[in-house]
Motif scaffolding. Structure first.
Motif, PDB file in Angstrom:
ATOM      1  N   ALA A 154      71.798  71.530  14.098  1.00 12.52           N
ATOM      2  CA  ALA A 154      71.993  72.120  15.620  1.00 12.52           C
ATOM      3  C   ALA A 154      70.936  73.218  15.518  1.00 12.52           C
ATOM      4  N   TYR A 155      70.069  73.241  16.625  1.00 10.74           N
ATOM      5  CA  TYR A 155      69.185  74.446  17.060  1.00 10.74           C
ATOM      6  C   TYR A 155      69.374  75.147  18.399  1.00 10.74           C
ATOM      7  N   ILE A 156      68.977  76.263  18.410  1.00 14.08           N
ATOM      8  CA  ILE A 156      69.195  76.884  19.800  1.00 14.08           C
ATOM      9  C   ILE A 156      67.486  76.994  20.288  1.00 14.08           C
ATOM     10  N   ALA A 157      67.539  76.261  21.458  1.00 12.78           N
ATOM     11  CA  ALA A 157      66.187  76.066  22.230  1.00 12.78           C
ATOM     12  C   ALA A 157      66.216  77.094  23.504  1.00 12.78           C
ATOM     13  N   TYR A 158      64.978  77.671  23.591  1.00 13.63           N
ATOM     14  CA  TYR A 158      65.007  78.708  24.790  1.00 13.63           C
ATOM     15  C   TYR A 158      64.149  78.107  25.865  1.00 13.63           C
ATOM     16  N   ASN A 159      63.160  77.127  25.709  1.00  8.00           N
ATOM     17  CA  ASN A 159      62.789  76.400  26.902  1.00  8.00           C
ATOM     18  C   ASN A 159      62.392  75.005  26.496  1.00  8.00           C
ATOM     19  N   ILE A 160      62.093  74.214  27.594  1.00  7.23           N
ATOM     20  CA  ILE A 160      61.843  72.920  27.408  1.00  7.23           C
ATOM     21  C   ILE A 160      61.099  72.651  26.226  1.00  7.23           C
ATOM     22  N   GLU A 161      59.871  73.350  25.894  1.00  5.40           N
ATOM     23  CA  GLU A 161      59.124  72.896  24.775  1.00  5.40           C
ATOM     24  C   GLU A 161      59.847  72.932  23.630  1.00  5.40           C
ATOM     25  N   GLN A 162      60.531  73.800  23.553  1.00  7.12           N
ATOM     26  CA  GLN A 162      61.613  74.078  22.318  1.00  7.12           C
ATOM     27  C   GLN A 162      62.474  72.914  22.147  1.00  7.12           C
ATOM     28  N   VAL A 163      63.213  72.390  23.281  1.00  6.83           N
ATOM     29  CA  VAL A 163      64.145  71.393  23.100  1.00  6.83           C
ATOM     30  C   VAL A 163      63.174  70.158  22.851  1.00  6.83           C
ATOM     31  N   LEU A 164      62.138  69.973  23.236  1.00  6.93           N
ATOM     32  CA  LEU A 164      61.148  68.745  22.977  1.00  6.93           C
ATOM     33  C   LEU A 164      60.956  68.601  21.212  1.00  6.93           C
ATOM     34  N   THR A 165      60.743  69.904  20.826  1.00  8.12           N
ATOM     35  CA  THR A 165      60.338  69.951  19.279  1.00  8.12           C
ATOM     36  C   THR A 165      61.815  69.586  18.764  1.00  8.12           C
ATOM     37  N   CYS A 166      62.696  70.286  19.119  1.00 10.95           N
ATOM     38  CA  CYS A 166      64.059  70.074  18.258  1.00 10.95           C
ATOM     39  C   CYS A 166      64.561  68.556  18.451  1.00 10.95           C
ATOM     40  N   PHE A 167      64.270  67.724  19.763  1.00 13.27           N
ATOM     41  CA  PHE A 167      64.472  66.335  19.997  1.00 13.27           C
ATOM     42  C   PHE A 167      63.736  65.505  18.862  1.00 13.27           C
ATOM     43  N   ASN A 168      62.491  65.929  18.786  1.00 15.36           N
ATOM     44  CA  ASN A 168      61.586  65.119  17.850  1.00 15.36           C
ATOM     45  C   ASN A 168      62.079  65.502  16.430  1.00 15.36           C
ATOM     46  N   LYS A 169      62.637  66.677  16.023  1.00 21.05           N
ATOM     47  CA  LYS A 169      62.897  66.773  14.493  1.00 21.05           C
ATOM     48  C   LYS A 169      64.062  66.256  14.044  1.00 21.05           C
ATOM     49  N   ILE A 170      65.047  66.030  15.135  1.00 24.66           N
ATOM     50  CA  ILE A 170      66.360  65.951  14.812  1.00 24.66           C
ATOM     51  C   ILE A 170      66.476  64.418  14.838  1.00 24.66           C
ATOM     52  N   SER A 171      65.673  63.670  16.040  1.00 21.70           N
ATOM     53  CA  SER A 171      65.910  62.329  16.084  1.00 21.70           C
ATOM     54  C   SER A 171      65.327  61.604  14.822  1.00 21.70           C
ATOM     55  N   ALA A 172      63.959  62.331  14.295  1.00 22.04           N
ATOM     56  CA  ALA A 172      63.236  61.605  13.324  1.00 22.04           C
ATOM     57  C   ALA A 172      64.426  61.483  11.983  1.00 22.04           C
ATOM     58  N   LYS A 173      65.101  62.769  11.927  1.00 25.98           N
ATOM     59  CA  LYS A 173      66.034  62.874  10.642  1.00 25.98           C
ATOM     60  C   LYS A 173      67.345  61.986  10.844  1.00 25.98           C
ATOM     61  N   TRP A 174      68.013  62.268  12.302  1.00 23.56           N
ATOM     62  CA  TRP A 174      69.314  61.634  12.044  1.00 23.56           C
ATOM     63  C   TRP A 174      69.369  60.434  13.125  1.00 23.56           C
ATOM     64  N   GLY A 175      68.296  60.176  13.752  1.00 32.17           N
ATOM     65  CA  GLY A 175      68.163  58.857  14.738  1.00 32.17           C
ATOM     66  C   GLY A 175      68.831  59.750  16.147  1.00 32.17           C
ATOM     67  N   LEU A 176      69.236  58.555  16.973  1.00 32.39           N
ATOM     68  CA  LEU A 176      69.620  58.782  18.372  1.00 32.39           C
ATOM     69  C   LEU A 176      70.975  58.322  18.722  1.00 32.39           C
ATOM     70  N   PRO A 177      71.597  59.062  19.455  1.00 29.76           N
ATOM     71  CA  PRO A 177      70.995  60.170  20.493  1.00 29.76           C
ATOM     72  C   PRO A 177      70.982  61.266  20.100  1.00 29.76           C
ATOM     73  N   VAL A 178      70.140  62.431  20.777  1.00 27.21           N
ATOM     74  CA  VAL A 178      70.491  63.757  20.349  1.00 27.21           C
ATOM     75  C   VAL A 178      71.360  64.406  21.598  1.00 27.21           C
ATOM     76  N   ILE A 179      71.909  65.256  21.080  1.00 20.83           N
ATOM     77  CA  ILE A 179      72.911  65.944  22.084  1.00 20.83           C
ATOM     78  C   ILE A 179      72.467  67.321  22.400  1.00 20.83           C
ATOM     79  N   LEU A 180      72.400  67.403  23.830  1.00 20.11           N
ATOM     80  CA  LEU A 180      72.014  68.744  24.310  1.00 20.11           C
ATOM     81  C   LEU A 180      73.563  69.308  24.679  1.00 20.11           C
ATOM     82  N   GLN A 181      73.571  70.763  24.469  1.00 19.64           N
ATOM     83  CA  GLN A 181      74.970  71.205  24.766  1.00 19.64           C
ATOM     84  C   GLN A 181      74.796  72.729  25.302  1.00 19.64           C
TER      85      GLN A 181
END
Lengths: 348, 82
Positions: free
Chosen positions: A173-200
């Motif tokens: 789980a990562y904290i994202a402060y803007n859309i760009e960071q959300v995208l970076t986290c999405f790519n990092k997490i989905s590459a490691k654990w697959g989809l979906p990625v959860i935003l909370q």
């Protein structure tokens, strides 16, 4: 008291900075008053520290990764069972639970019992479905959304404010402060654990957890609440204290009764400054800090093994409040021959 | 005003709230005032005791006392309805 001799297979032997629960489970089982336990480690990687901790684990076998499919795992377990005659397996990794749930009937025929949640319970509390879960059981849950494609990230502005949490379906789980960071986290997490990625939605407050055990018929066999005292950069509790929070314990019993939860679980909660509790996650397994529960008087691993074997279990009514667990790391010296044997033969 | 029953206070001034897991360290005067609160003494009684024993004027003490009680309330160490 005559202790019943049992052989228990456990995974989660990775006693690292984001530890698997194996060590706590093994320690709890060795301290069990009613059981004389022989422990068979089930490892995925050759450097999982507990493989080499012979005072805790009697023998270890490597398992194929869950992604290799149930048949592969089953075939490996058939071999292990011929050698070790395991009575109970406690899977301790989120990512392997689904596979073990699928092969539960076959394992039962082999003489191996487990005490896992039913598939519906497992799915219902999944991070992806947590918002619906909260609505159904009247528990506050931060707004969440499962995202399957990067382009969906651009549509979240109307639903979320920043910062927000970006979580993997199993871990991270990562904290994202803007859309760009959300995208970076999405790519990092989905590459490691697959989809979906959860935003909370990010909820600020103090972190509280409850670990417990449900008997599958609505009774809470064990429940211990803990406040995280020291949190690592991965968000893991490195120290915590047992607390007597009436609301948390009532909520836990309500959860067990309403879902007729079967097996161990961990409720991850956050308490805001205005004293509201939000449910962040339900982990359908024993957490890594479960040794605190053992230390304050509720031996969850022991009770789980007894339930799996169909033995009588008296629900725990109380525990010591104000006891701390403090985790530590330690270097082990291991002969190369041991590492070689495990690497070459898959067993040690 | 009443301190919550389950709050544990040691002689060293260490205070533990078993409901929340939070712990606090009180200085000697805070400890003394809290013991008065625990015994159910009123502000007037506490003020009289403190003003007799310490060189502090009543206005300063009242301000500090209210500040202290506010913190106790904020940390849920005394009931919110009291």
């Amino acid at each position: 008291m005559n202790k019943k001799r049992v052989t228990v297979g456990i995974s989660g032997l990775n006693a690292i900075d984001s530890p698997g629960p194996g060590m706590a489970v093994a320690m709890g089982l060795h301290e069990a008053r009613s059981l004389d336990v022989r422990i068979i480690g089930l490892a995925y990687e050759s450097l999982e520290p507990m493989i080499y901790m012979h005072d805790l684990v009697d023998r270890t076998y490597q398992l194929p990764y869950p992604s290799s499919g149930s048949d592969m795992i089953l075939s490996r377990l058939e071999y292990i069972q011929e050698m070790e005659h395991i009575d109970v397996i406690i899977p301790n990794f989120d990512a392997e639970l689904y596979s073990f749930m699928k092969i539960e009937p076959q394992l039962k025929r082999m003489g191996i019992r487990m005490f896992l949640p039913a598939m519906e319970q497992y799915e219902e509390r999944h991070k992806v479905n947590l918002s619906k879960f909260g609505e159904k059981y009247d528990i506050l849950v931060p707004h969440g959304k499962a995202v399957f494609e990067p382009k969906e990230v651009f549509d979240i502005k109307s639903e979320f404010t920043f910062p927000l949490l970006v979580k993997g379906k199993w871990y991270d789980a990562y904290i994202a402060y803007n859309i760009e960071q959300v995208l970076t986290c999405f790519n990092k997490i989905s590459a490691k654990w697959g989809l979906p990625v959860i935003l909370q939605k990010f909820v600020h407050g103090s972190e509280y957890n409850v670990t417990g055990l449900g008997d599958g018929a609505g009774t809470t066999v064990a429940a211990v609440a803990m406040r995280k005292q020291y949190i690592t950069d991965k968000g893991k509790a490195w120290a915590g204290i047992s607390i007597d929070d009436t609301y948390l314990l009532e909520l836990t019993r309500k959860f067990v009764t309403a879902t007729k939860w079967r097996g161990a679980f961990e409720l991850e909660m956050i308490k805001t400054q205005d004293n509201k509790y939000y449910l962040l996650e339900i982990n359908p397994r024993i957490p890594a800090w479960t040794y605190l529960a053992v230390g304050v008087g509720q031996n969850i691993p022991e009770a789980l093994v007894r339930l799996a074997l169909g033995l009588k279990v008296q629900p725990y009514e109380s525990y010591d409040v104000g006891k701390l667990f403090i985790r530590y790391s330690k270097d082990m010296i291991v002969d190369r021959e041991e590492f070689e044997k495990l690497s070459m033969t898959g067993e040690l | 005003m009443k301190l919550k029953e389950n709050i544990a206070i040691s002689d060293s001034g260490y205070l533990f709230n078993p409901s929340t897991g939070e712990s606090f360290v009180l200085n000697p005067l805070g400890m003394e005032v809290l013991q008065f609160v625990k015994k159910g003494k009123s502000f007037e009684e506490i003020s009289k005791e403190v003003l007799t024993r310490y060189s502090v004027d009543s206005i300063t003490f009242e301000k500090d006392y209210q500040d202290f009680i506010h913190q106790l309330r904020q940390y849920l160490l005394i009931g919110s309805d009291e």
